[in-house]
Design an enzyme around this catalytic site. Structure first.
Site, PDB file in Angstrom:
ATOM      1  N   ASN A 140     -64.968   3.761  69.163  1.00 41.18           N
ATOM      2  CA  ASN A 140     -65.170   5.078  69.743  1.00 41.18           C
ATOM      3  C   ASN A 140     -65.582   4.972  71.199  1.00 41.18           C
ATOM      4  O   ASN A 140     -66.632   4.442  71.525  1.00 41.18           O
ATOM      5  CB  ASN A 140     -66.265   5.781  68.924  1.00 41.18           C
ATOM      6  N   CYS A 141     -64.753   5.501  72.080  1.00 35.60           N
ATOM      7  CA  CYS A 141     -65.039   5.441  73.501  1.00 35.60           C
ATOM      8  C   CYS A 141     -66.374   6.095  73.843  1.00 35.60           C
ATOM      9  O   CYS A 141     -67.084   5.661  74.728  1.00 35.60           O
ATOM     10  CB  CYS A 141     -63.916   6.132  74.265  1.00 35.60           C
ATOM     11  N   PHE A 142     -66.727   7.197  73.131  1.00 40.60           N
ATOM     12  CA  PHE A 142     -67.950   7.910  73.484  1.00 40.60           C
ATOM     13  C   PHE A 142     -69.177   7.367  72.743  1.00 40.60           C
ATOM     14  O   PHE A 142     -70.273   7.865  72.913  1.00 40.60           O
ATOM     15  CB  PHE A 142     -67.790   9.422  73.241  1.00 40.60           C
ATOM     16  N   LYS A 157     -73.169  10.580  76.876  1.00 41.03           N
ATOM     17  CA  LYS A 157     -71.996  10.379  77.732  1.00 41.03           C
ATOM     18  C   LYS A 157     -71.250  11.697  77.913  1.00 41.03           C
ATOM     19  O   LYS A 157     -70.922  12.370  76.941  1.00 41.03           O
ATOM     20  CB  LYS A 157     -71.110   9.343  77.063  1.00 41.03           C
TER      21      LYS A 157
END
Length: 250
Positions: A140-142, A157
């Site tokens: 997960n990027c976030f 973020k």
């Protein structure tokens, strides 16, 4: 970058993820071929989608069967690197430009300056995240903030960005989380990864874009020409998958 260069601003566009990625790739190609000025644009994803980084091969199988409000979620591959991003309740920006000097992080920071300045004008202070070791293991990027990400004072973020270089031309695009749906986010990434984004009330997308465009004019020392995509440009964009040969994905 040349002083007072004219940039193209493509008005806010809602479309599906594959179309949005095709536009970003096309803008990169056009600027690389010197047929097109630097460009700034903002867009949203409809239907909502999960975008995968260009090199991201592993992702949970159930992502292919997710729905939100009766719509199937798209699974879309970005031309840029990085981790998966859920595009729902977010606003995406894209910058295509050239002539920036410095290493990858310095270029990120030069481009991100307009995001910091624009949000500051809306009363929101952002700073760069710091990457923990968990980044590599987190799909997960976030879920993790790297030094290329912008976070709120409470460390949530707000903006995750990714970049693609082709020669001296750079495409940088990123997702700005505005009103993510907690339930959907939890379905995709698990409960522990969701943090509510605390932003000032009454910030419309139009107001946010206006603030970011004003900041970009200042940071990039540019004049802006607002110009939607023309019918012939749409034809080119949708005609064929654009070759990514010669692109360096980071």
């Amino acid at each position: 970058m040349h002083s007072n260069q004219v940039w193209r601003l493509i008005p806010l566009l809602e479309a599906d993820g594959n179309v949005q990625m095709a536009i970003d790739r096309w803008l990169l190609e056009q600027h690389y071929s010197r047929k097109h000025p630097p460009t700034l644009r903002f867009y949203t994803w409809s239907p909502p989608a999960i975008s995968l980084g260009y090199h991201q091969r592993q992702f949970p199988e159930h992502w292919q069967h997710l729905t939100w409000q009766g719509q199937k979620l798209d699974l879309v591959r970005r031309p840029t690197g990085g981790r998966a991003v859920l595009h729902q309740g977010d606003l995406t920006y894209a910058v295509v430009t050239s002539g920036l000097t410095g290493n990858r992080l310095q270029v990120y920071e030069k481009i991100c300056e307009f995001l910091i300045q624009g949000w500051r004008s809306l009363g929101v202070e952002l700073h760069y995240g710091t990457a923990g070791r968990s980044y590599i293991h987190n799909p997960n990027c976030f879920g993790t903030a790297t030094s290329a990400d912008l976070v709120l004072p409470d460390s949530t973020k707000l903006i995750g960005s990714a970049q693609l270089r082709r020669g001296g031309v750079i495409l940088q695009h990123g997702s700005i989380r505005l009103q993510p749906d907690a339930e959907l986010f939890t379905q995709v990434f698990g409960a522990e990864s969701f943090m509510t984004v605390q932003l000032p009330q009454n910030l419309s997308i139009e107001k946010i874009i206006a603030a970011l465009v004003a900041a970009a004019s200042d940071c990039f020392d540019m004049q802006i020409e607002v110009k939607p995509l023309s019918p012939s440009e749409w034809e080119e964009i949708l005609a064929k998958p654009i070759s990514e040969a010669g692109s360096q994905v980071i």
